[in-house]
Design an enzyme around this catalytic site. Sequence first.
Site, PDB file in Angstrom:
ATOM      1  N   SER A  91       0.929 -24.933  14.144  1.00  0.00           N
ATOM      2  CA  SER A  91       0.826 -23.605  14.739  1.00  0.00           C
ATOM      3  C   SER A  91       0.016 -23.666  16.042  1.00  0.00           C
ATOM      4  CB  SER A  91       0.238 -22.612  13.731  1.00  0.00           C
ATOM      5  OG  SER A  91       0.318 -21.304  14.225  1.00  0.00           O
ATOM      6  N   HIS A 198       4.705 -16.141  13.601  1.00  0.00           N
ATOM      7  CA  HIS A 198       5.863 -17.043  13.525  1.00  0.00           C
ATOM      8  C   HIS A 198       7.140 -16.357  13.022  1.00  0.00           C
ATOM      9  CE1 HIS A 198       3.689 -20.574  14.799  1.00  0.00           C
ATOM     10  NE2 HIS A 198       2.726 -20.236  13.960  1.00  0.00           N
TER      11      HIS A 198
END
Length: 303
Positions: A91, A198
């Site tokens: 991430s 996301h």
Amino acid sequence: MSKIAFVFPGQGTQFVGMGKDIYENSEIAKKEFDEIFGSLSFDLKDAMFNGPEETLKKTKYTQPAIVAMSLVLEKLVRAKGITPDFVAGHSVGEYAAMGSAGFLTLSEAVKLTSFRGEVMNEIAEQVNGGMAAIIGMESSDIIEALKEVDGVVEAVNFNEPKQTVIAGDKQAIEKACEVLKSKGARRAMPLAVSGPFHSSLMKPAGEKLREEAEKYNFKDAEVTLVANTTADFLTKPEEIKAEIYAQSFGPVKWVDTIKKLKENGVDTIYEIGPGKVLAGLIKKIDKEIKVVNINSVEDVNNL
């Protein structure tokens, strides 16, 4: 021949006092940190070293803090003569990987991360979304089951074979947790996060990041980066810019990333940055890979 990868952690690994021991005990670290702190319009040093926790928890501070600490530690590992064949990050950790790969300078990577933190926060506040961790179920079964749930809910973080994070509308997440438990998930736990990171709901953040990235001078990578969204190799500025855009509302394919590293000869991975989260995930993906955790001056000295 055996190869080495550096990997960098994502959000949730931050703690008050992070980086302070490195700053006070290494001239290299102090110089790098001062350069990073000086390039920002807010006091990241105070937030990292002194907190309070409430401040450090704000995405605006959290994300650049993790990337800054990771990249300074990475410099110290390299100073020991250890260099990676590949890099990857989980991430926001992908931004540390960008700096490590040489796409951006350290302070540019942290500065872009800080913009990411702000824009993610801004979009998260506009959508009523969340995330949940699903334990004990294959990701393919999760994806199939989510088709039965109305509203936006997507599998977004493929962390290890039996741990996948879903994200989307708050109501859809609640419904999905019920459905997944009924279909055999051992646990379905809502996460304490401020948004559906996301997921496709974050696409407006991607648009802003794409625009911002054009202001930076990306260079060809010196080290190959394995991308979150595809687990493909990236080495060119245009490729990493496309990933910056896609990653803000696309998946973190961590299982595929580790498999890709293994397939390409990696047998030792250095997890560089706060916490030990990735070491735990990697062990669940592939027990044969040796993981070395680096999150303090002591760890660097022990190399």
